[in-house]
Design an enzyme around this catalytic site. Sequence first.
Site, PDB file in Angstrom:
ATOM      1  N   THR A  62       0.793  -1.232  -0.108  1.00  0.00           N
ATOM      2  CA  THR A  62      -0.082  -0.052  -0.068  1.00  0.00           C
ATOM      3  C   THR A  62       0.992   1.179  -0.051  1.00  0.00           C
ATOM      4  O   THR A  62       0.570   2.173  -0.768  1.00  0.00           O
ATOM      5  CB  THR A  62      -0.884  -0.076   1.308  1.00  0.00           C
ATOM      6  OG1 THR A  62      -1.923  -1.020   1.249  1.00  0.00           O
ATOM      7  CG2 THR A  62      -1.890   1.044   1.363  1.00  0.00           C
ATOM      8  N   ASN A 149      -6.201  -9.333  -7.664  1.00  0.00           N
ATOM      9  CA  ASN A 149      -6.235  -9.942  -6.546  1.00  0.00           C
ATOM     10  C   ASN A 149      -7.393 -10.852  -5.935  1.00  0.00           C
ATOM     11  O   ASN A 149      -7.284 -11.905  -5.220  1.00  0.00           O
ATOM     12  CB  ASN A 149      -5.868  -9.040  -5.050  1.00  0.00           C
ATOM     13  CG  ASN A 149      -6.643  -7.861  -5.080  1.00  0.00           C
ATOM     14  OD1 ASN A 149      -6.628  -7.080  -6.157  1.00  0.00           O
ATOM     15  ND2 ASN A 149      -7.345  -7.625  -4.045  1.00  0.00           N
ATOM     16  N   CYS A 328      -7.987  -7.675   1.877  1.00  0.00           N
ATOM     17  CA  CYS A 328      -7.715  -6.421   2.051  1.00  0.00           C
ATOM     18  C   CYS A 328      -8.950  -5.559   2.152  1.00  0.00           C
ATOM     19  O   CYS A 328      -8.879  -4.401   2.579  1.00  0.00           O
ATOM     20  CB  CYS A 328      -6.649  -5.665   1.131  1.00  0.00           C
ATOM     21  SG  CYS A 328      -5.460  -7.047   0.692  1.00  0.00           S
TER      22      CYS A 328
END
Length: 384
Positions: A62, A149, A328
Amino acid sequence: MPSAAAKEAVLAATEVWGNPSSVHSHGQRAASLLKESRAKVARALGLQRFSKDMLMFTSCGTESNNIAMLGCARSKNRTLSGQGYLGTVIITAGEHPSVDNPAALLEKEGYCVIRIPTLGGEIDLAALEKALTDAPAPVIFAAFMLVNNETGAIYDVKRASAMVKGKFPDATVHCDAVQGFMKLRFTPASLGVDTLTVSAHKIHAPRGAAALFISAETIKRKNIVPVMPGGGQESGFRSGTENLISIAAFAAACEDGMAHFDERSSRVDELRAYLDAQLKEKCPEIRYNRPKNCIPNICSIILPSIKSETMLNYLSGRGVYVSAGSACSAYSKKKSGALEAFGTTTADADSTLRISLSHMNSSEDIDALVEGLREGIASLQRKR
Ligand code: PLP
């Protein structure tokens, strides 16, 4: 799960307690471990002349994505275009929030952000071409993830980057390669990108380290500036004392991963083929969010009218751990942007589970998962 090599490196690095920025001998020992670690991660990224390029350590993927995006946008004194924008930023629809949210921030700061559709798991190249032609201000930055992802879709970053650079040679092209690292063979040069993110905890190292590659050309053109000023670590681009223990473990995982790349890839291929066969036989009601070109270690399935969280908790109670979309996005109550961009309906997205495989899994793990899904579908549907 951290590998044995990464755990060993953690233990060894706890003995190197100096600060790499200190000039005394303990500090210098730490500085040389940092240098060795950087060389290992650079090798895994195929960087030959990385003394001119930069490979910066950060705390997570990130952070790397934010530094690339915000650092690039703030690198020049930009003036408003005729249409009132400071510049154009292109990203794909369904990027990880660590790219999508900084893009939203740049939108608020006066940039035009264009999200290129990725229906079915492919970058819509016709839409990209149109965006490049119609951009209301020069394109200064573009980001294309290598592997999604949530769906495992592999994007044609090389082609997309070439298209951007063909029209806007000064644009910085970034790749979030977090999910592709150690799964696919690539280098920043083979993808044609200027900046690239990888993260330790996706390659069997503990959390707490990641890297951002910045090409020599990007630095020479002053196309990026630091976004976190401070003591000047990481060549002034990312201040803050380096997390040497996590960095050393990251480097060990890179070295270990490269040494066993082919055998681990084959192992995951086998596991995936076994999973698909078992699901087909024992859970025929399950459907897939399946891109045409995808990596085998991410398998996105759609349950028959059962909420993903309900099944996730049921499986967790049996010692089987999967996620609802990306881990996430567990803080977000919003529908997954990645699944929406893929074309999954809201109802199907609510019933989607993401199964992640690694070479550390066994066929018994897959049996336990499929059995859990089979019994879960029978009992959870009965209770509805
Ligand atoms: N990019 C992608 C594609 C990811 O999957 C993730 C995390 O899952 C990130 C970025 C963020 O990485 P980190 O968790 O190291 O911040």
